[in-house]
Design a protein around this motif. Sequence first.
Motif, PDB file in Angstrom:
ATOM      1  N   SER A 163      -8.036 -10.276  -0.353  1.00  0.00           N
ATOM      2  CA  SER A 163      -9.412  -9.932  -0.471  1.00  0.00           C
ATOM      3  C   SER A 163      -9.734  -8.584   0.389  1.00  0.00           C
ATOM      4  CB  SER A 163     -10.474 -10.845  -0.306  1.00  0.00           C
ATOM      5  OG  SER A 163     -10.567 -11.336   1.256  1.00  0.00           O
ATOM      6  N   GLU A 164     -10.663  -7.782   0.354  1.00  0.00           N
ATOM      7  CA  GLU A 164     -11.061  -6.820   1.206  1.00  0.00           C
ATOM      8  C   GLU A 164     -11.369  -7.238   2.640  1.00  0.00           C
ATOM      9  OE1 GLU A 164     -11.222  -3.438   0.781  1.00  0.00           O
ATOM     10  OE2 GLU A 164     -10.765  -3.521  -1.751  1.00  0.00           O
ATOM     11  N   PHE A 173       0.284 -14.366   5.677  1.00  0.00           N
ATOM     12  CA  PHE A 173       0.415 -15.894   5.042  1.00  0.00           C
ATOM     13  C   PHE A 173       0.549 -15.730   3.537  1.00  0.00           C
ATOM     14  CE2 PHE A 173      -0.579 -19.780   3.309  1.00  0.00           C
ATOM     15  CZ  PHE A 173      -0.164 -20.526   4.149  1.00  0.00           C
ATOM     16  N   ALA A 174      -0.264 -14.904   3.157  1.00  0.00           N
ATOM     17  CA  ALA A 174      -0.446 -14.594   1.388  1.00  0.00           C
ATOM     18  C   ALA A 174       0.891 -14.076   1.001  1.00  0.00           C
ATOM     19  CB  ALA A 174      -1.712 -13.809   1.088  1.00  0.00           C
ATOM     20  N   LYS A 175       1.379 -13.083   2.018  1.00  0.00           N
ATOM     21  CA  LYS A 175       2.673 -12.245   1.315  1.00  0.00           C
ATOM     22  C   LYS A 175       3.839 -13.395   1.519  1.00  0.00           C
ATOM     23  CE  LYS A 175       5.371 -10.922   4.185  1.00  0.00           C
ATOM     24  NZ  LYS A 175       5.263  -9.612   4.710  1.00  0.00           N
ATOM     25  N   PHE A 176       3.994 -14.251   2.469  1.00  0.00           N
ATOM     26  CA  PHE A 176       4.958 -15.005   2.586  1.00  0.00           C
ATOM     27  C   PHE A 176       4.896 -16.292   1.338  1.00  0.00           C
ATOM     28  CE2 PHE A 176       5.355 -14.143   7.152  1.00  0.00           C
ATOM     29  CZ  PHE A 176       6.685 -13.510   7.153  1.00  0.00           C
ATOM     30  N   ASP A 177       3.614 -16.397   1.077  1.00  0.00           N
ATOM     31  CA  ASP A 177       3.204 -17.547   0.209  1.00  0.00           C
ATOM     32  C   ASP A 177       3.529 -16.882  -1.499  1.00  0.00           C
ATOM     33  OD1 ASP A 177       2.684 -20.206   0.258  1.00  0.00           O
ATOM     34  OD2 ASP A 177       1.089 -19.800  -1.037  1.00  0.00           O
ATOM     35  N   ARG A 343       1.558  -0.768  -2.817  1.00  0.00           N
ATOM     36  CA  ARG A 343       1.526   0.375  -2.137  1.00  0.00           C
ATOM     37  C   ARG A 343       0.220   0.392  -1.228  1.00  0.00           C
ATOM     38  NH1 ARG A 343      -1.098   5.541  -3.230  1.00  0.00           N
ATOM     39  NH2 ARG A 343      -1.544   4.970  -5.566  1.00  0.00           N
ATOM     40  N   GLU A 344      -1.067  -0.057  -1.907  1.00  0.00           N
ATOM     41  CA  GLU A 344      -2.201   0.433  -1.144  1.00  0.00           C
ATOM     42  C   GLU A 344      -2.301  -1.016   0.106  1.00  0.00           C
ATOM     43  OE1 GLU A 344      -2.924   1.614  -5.193  1.00  0.00           O
ATOM     44  OE2 GLU A 344      -1.819   0.002  -4.500  1.00  0.00           O
ATOM     45  N   HIS A 345      -1.366  -2.144  -0.187  1.00  0.00           N
ATOM     46  CA  HIS A 345      -1.327  -3.195   0.634  1.00  0.00           C
ATOM     47  C   HIS A 345      -0.618  -2.654   2.018  1.00  0.00           C
ATOM     48  CE1 HIS A 345      -2.966  -6.517  -1.817  1.00  0.00           C
ATOM     49  NE2 HIS A 345      -2.709  -5.736  -2.835  1.00  0.00           N
ATOM     50  N   TYR A 346       0.223  -1.694   1.741  1.00  0.00           N
ATOM     51  CA  TYR A 346       1.158  -1.385   3.079  1.00  0.00           C
ATOM     52  C   TYR A 346       0.084  -0.279   3.900  1.00  0.00           C
ATOM     53  CZ  TYR A 346       5.459  -1.777   5.599  1.00  0.00           C
ATOM     54  OH  TYR A 346       6.485  -2.050   6.495  1.00  0.00           O
ATOM     55  N   ALA A 347      -0.589   0.379   3.112  1.00  0.00           N
ATOM     56  CA  ALA A 347      -1.394   1.181   3.925  1.00  0.00           C
ATOM     57  C   ALA A 347      -2.492   0.568   4.898  1.00  0.00           C
ATOM     58  CB  ALA A 347      -2.113   2.289   2.884  1.00  0.00           C
ATOM     59  N   ARG A 348      -3.013  -0.611   4.230  1.00  0.00           N
ATOM     60  CA  ARG A 348      -3.797  -1.530   4.985  1.00  0.00           C
ATOM     61  C   ARG A 348      -3.211  -2.106   6.141  1.00  0.00           C
ATOM     62  NH1 ARG A 348      -8.980  -3.818   3.167  1.00  0.00           N
ATOM     63  NH2 ARG A 348      -8.816  -2.734   1.353  1.00  0.00           N
ATOM     64  N   THR A 349      -2.071  -2.614   5.830  1.00  0.00           N
ATOM     65  CA  THR A 349      -1.233  -3.379   6.812  1.00  0.00           C
ATOM     66  C   THR A 349      -0.949  -2.419   8.022  1.00  0.00           C
ATOM     67  OG1 THR A 349      -0.147  -4.614   5.236  1.00  0.00           O
ATOM     68  CG2 THR A 349       0.976  -4.579   7.191  1.00  0.00           C
ATOM     69  N   LEU A 416      -1.364 -19.716 -12.510  1.00  0.00           N
ATOM     70  CA  LEU A 416      -2.542 -18.877 -12.395  1.00  0.00           C
ATOM     71  C   LEU A 416      -2.555 -18.141 -10.906  1.00  0.00           C
ATOM     72  CD1 LEU A 416      -4.680 -20.801 -14.799  1.00  0.00           C
ATOM     73  CD2 LEU A 416      -3.601 -18.714 -15.263  1.00  0.00           C
ATOM     74  N   ASP A 417      -2.170 -18.999  -9.931  1.00  0.00           N
ATOM     75  CA  ASP A 417      -2.193 -18.578  -8.445  1.00  0.00           C
ATOM     76  C   ASP A 417      -1.139 -17.640  -8.040  1.00  0.00           C
ATOM     77  OD1 ASP A 417      -0.078 -20.177  -8.418  1.00  0.00           O
ATOM     78  OD2 ASP A 417      -0.909 -21.505  -6.790  1.00  0.00           O
ATOM     79  N   TRP A 418      -0.578 -16.736  -9.054  1.00  0.00           N
ATOM     80  CA  TRP A 418       0.153 -15.785  -8.678  1.00  0.00           C
ATOM     81  C   TRP A 418      -0.700 -14.481  -8.621  1.00  0.00           C
ATOM     82  CZ3 TRP A 418       5.523 -13.890 -11.229  1.00  0.00           C
ATOM     83  CH2 TRP A 418       6.582 -14.567 -10.702  1.00  0.00           C
ATOM     84  N   PRO A 419      -0.808 -13.734  -7.731  1.00  0.00           N
ATOM     85  CA  PRO A 419      -1.692 -12.717  -7.447  1.00  0.00           C
ATOM     86  C   PRO A 419      -1.352 -11.494  -8.404  1.00  0.00           C
ATOM     87  CG  PRO A 419      -1.193 -13.426  -5.341  1.00  0.00           C
ATOM     88  CD  PRO A 419      -0.349 -14.147  -6.214  1.00  0.00           C
TER      89      PRO A 419
END
Length: 419
Positions: A163-164, A173-177, A343-349, A416-419
Amino acid sequence: MKLAEIFEKVVGAEADIRFVAYDGSKAGEAGADVSLEVKTPAAVAYLAQAPGELGLARAYVSGHLDVHGDMYTLLSRMWSLTVNDIPMSEKAATVRALGVKPLLMRVPPPPQEMRRSLLAKLGSRHAKQRDAEVIHHHYDVSNRFYEWVLGPSMAYTCAVFPSEEASLEEAQFAKFDLVAKKLGLKPGMRLLDVGCGWGGMAMHAAREYGVKVLAVTLSRQQAEWGQKAVAEAGLTELVEIRHMDYRDVEETGFDAVSSIGLTEHIGKEQLPFYFRFLYDKLVPGGRLLNHCITRPTGTERTLNAGGFINRYVFPDGELESVGYLIRQMEDIGFEIRHEENLREHYARTLRHWSANLDEHWDEAVEEVGQGTARVWRLYMAGCVVGFEHNKIQLHQVLATKLDADGGAHMPLRPSLDWP
């Protein structure tokens, strides 16, 4: 032409940046919220001897050029130079404007720069000894430094923000999961984690899924930190972290392989061997999750040997397009089952990492020195710009090794819980 005007010409007059030089000259908007200060003649010499991105980076890292204001704001306004560098004709014009004197001044590159001569002595690109030295250059900076920048997760790869409002720790944690779910990890499985960093994925797989993990890294400091973390977490029965080249792993018969942030270091010529090696480590029906930075198309240079990042951050780093990587995987025998661009997730990271560095700036400078701290500030802010402007991407590719009958051992649809 005054010095400030020359630097303005290199960066771009339309960039809304103020330029101030030691000769008293000024250029750009007086009210600009970011400025470049040319502090010494050495900064001019760096620009004359390497016009464009590399010369400006050398001057900044060495302290002869200063940035006043937010680094990201500065680089976002000069983003074309940051990710493309200036044309050869403009480089020649810059040298002419600066004159002969700066070309004759002896200004060695800052010590943080990996010299081409040193790399040549270590053998051909991606030979084991050379790869080991490159990894040492980048990752064996200081575990304390990485703790400040990366935060408690010690995950130096793209996070996935659910989420934002998610924090960096929640996103890691979400990435590893996400990786674990894509790999279909279950208790009793065996996972090979190549390029494991400080052991975040290995510990997540063991702690959350009861998986037995062999994890390997070429960084001694990463391995030692990870081994201690595994022991403190009480996971020694499930996780083994080794300081070794992935090519030296002898075990086989793994149910899954995770490669998170390693492919960038492999090199184009080595990709067939790399994917073949991982393919051979899997049981039939086993899965590979490959997570890496990529080029947006197959038309760009995969290796910019003279660029700032290659000289200071990732020597010998090569980025391919995701299409090229997938073709290599398919040609080895993998079947591709899922792919996504983060891509956008890495900019945020990277924004989080940059904020962490700024928060711990004084301690970081004391720990690793001002030059190295400046390398990281410049590198991370520049990468945010690169991801935001789609000059680089981050892809996860899920592949499976089919069994003898062509079975993929995959569900008909992801949960269903795969983002």
